[in-house]
Design a protein around this motif. Structure first.
Motif, PDB file in Angstrom:
ATOM      1  N   THR A  60       0.892  -0.959   0.160  1.00  0.00           N
ATOM      2  CA  THR A  60      -0.387   0.118  -0.165  1.00  0.00           C
ATOM      3  C   THR A  60       0.993   1.376  -0.285  1.00  0.00           C
ATOM      4  O   THR A  60       0.905   2.164  -0.718  1.00  0.00           O
TER       5      THR A  60
ATOM      6  N   TYR B  61       0.626   4.038  -2.658  1.00  0.00           N
ATOM      7  CA  TYR B  61       0.432   5.574  -2.586  1.00  0.00           C
ATOM      8  C   TYR B  61       2.268   6.579  -2.989  1.00  0.00           C
ATOM      9  O   TYR B  61       1.749   7.639  -3.312  1.00  0.00           O
TER      10      TYR B  61
ATOM     11  N   LEU C  73       1.078  10.197  -3.578  1.00  0.00           N
ATOM     12  CA  LEU C  73      -0.070  11.093  -2.151  1.00  0.00           C
ATOM     13  C   LEU C  73       1.488  10.279  -0.934  1.00  0.00           C
ATOM     14  O   LEU C  73       1.029  11.076   0.577  1.00  0.00           O
TER      15      LEU C  73
ATOM     16  N   GLN D 294      -4.205  15.213  -6.772  1.00  0.00           N
ATOM     17  CA  GLN D 294      -4.009  13.617  -5.803  1.00  0.00           C
ATOM     18  C   GLN D 294      -5.219  13.723  -5.304  1.00  0.00           C
ATOM     19  O   GLN D 294      -5.119  12.035  -5.443  1.00  0.00           O
TER      20      GLN D 294
ATOM     21  N   LEU E 174      -6.042   8.897  -5.549  1.00  0.00           N
ATOM     22  CA  LEU E 174      -6.723   8.721  -4.844  1.00  0.00           C
ATOM     23  C   LEU E 174      -7.648   8.578  -4.446  1.00  0.00           C
ATOM     24  O   LEU E 174      -7.652   7.171  -4.476  1.00  0.00           O
TER      25      LEU E 174
ATOM     26  N   LEU F 231      -6.751   4.550  -6.770  1.00  0.00           N
ATOM     27  CA  LEU F 231      -5.952   4.278  -6.328  1.00  0.00           C
ATOM     28  C   LEU F 231      -7.035   2.949  -5.186  1.00  0.00           C
ATOM     29  O   LEU F 231      -6.886   1.569  -5.434  1.00  0.00           O
TER      30      LEU F 231
END
Length: 251
Positions: free
Chosen positions: A95, A99, A104, A185, A189, A192
């Motif tokens: 994870t 990210y 992120l 972003q 987000l 993802l």
């Protein structure tokens, strides 16, 4: 022939009585054979605890609904859950990597280890008080370097990230707000998170969700995904991006 009937019946009855008298000894001889001194048992397969009364795995949409609409919750020992410490660490590492690649999380973070996991607690939530439908989640908290904290809710059966929140300490807060960066972003987000949920959510478009985002105040960008049906009612997923945090929460 009739004169032999009564003696024959009496002989048969006597045989049954004698055999009945020896039945306890015969049973004892089978259970406790003299050559072994051990009791014979029938082999029994291993017993595994199951929480789903229907024997079927719930869909991820149902599990997300239970996150906010459950009527009962109970913490569990790790031994009753499916995920292991090693598997949880693997999920966290994957994870964080995703990210970071999406911009992120900052690059250069140290590789996570088990020491970075502040807490990992499994708990069971039930759809109703009769426990007709239930599922297990994990609350996981992680300390990242540079004073950043990551909190996640994981599905115990699949390891799916159902909720994720990043918070930063005062020392790592950004002082400037880049509107274009926040929008990028937000798009990352949404993409993802929907990718994590799999094909069950392929009907939702991450770009459309991100383009519908709006500013709350000057530096917080928010968007929402929602769906509803007869059984579960309305379920909403809130996406939030700001200079000091990002989060995806089911509400």
């Amino acid at each position: 022939m009739k004169k032999y009937a009564t003696p024959t019946i009496l002989l048969f009855a006597l045989s049954v009585i004698v055999l009945g008298a020896f039945l306890p000894q015969l049973a004892s001889a089978w259970l406790f054979p003299s050559n072994s001194g051990k009791v014979n048992f029938i082999a029994v397969n291993n017993v595994q605890l199951e929480f789903d009364s229907t024997g079927q795995q719930s869909q991820i949409s149902e599990k997300l609904a239970m996150l906010v609409k459950y009527n009962d919750t109970m913490e569990l020992p790790d031994s009753l859950a499916t995920l292991t410490d090693d598997r949880i660490l693997e999920i966290l590492q994957n994870t964080v990597g995703k990210y970071q690649k999406a911009g992120l999380l900052p690059v250069g973070l140290q590789q996570l280890t088990k020491r970075d996991i502040l807490s990992a607690q499994p708990y069971m939530v039930s759809w109703d008080l009769s426990d007709i439908q239930s599922t297990i989640f994990w609350n996981v908290s992680v300390l990242l370097t540079n004073g950043q904290y990551l909190d996640l809710i994981l599905d115990d059966q699949t390891g799916t990230v159902c909720s994720i929140t990043l918070t930063k300490s005062d020392e790592t807060l950004e002082t400037t707000v880049n509107t274009a960066q926040l929008k990028n972003q937000m798009r990352a987000l949404c993409s993802l998170y929907l990718e994590e949920l799999g094909t069950a959510f392929s009907r939702f478009d991450a770009d459309s969700i991100a383009s519908n985002a709006y500013f709350q105040g000057e530096n917080t960008l928010i968007s929402t995904l929602s769906w509803s049906d007869i059984m579960y009612g309305e379920v909403r997923i809130n996406f939030l991006i700001s200079p000091d945090q990002f989060s995806v929460r089911v509400v």
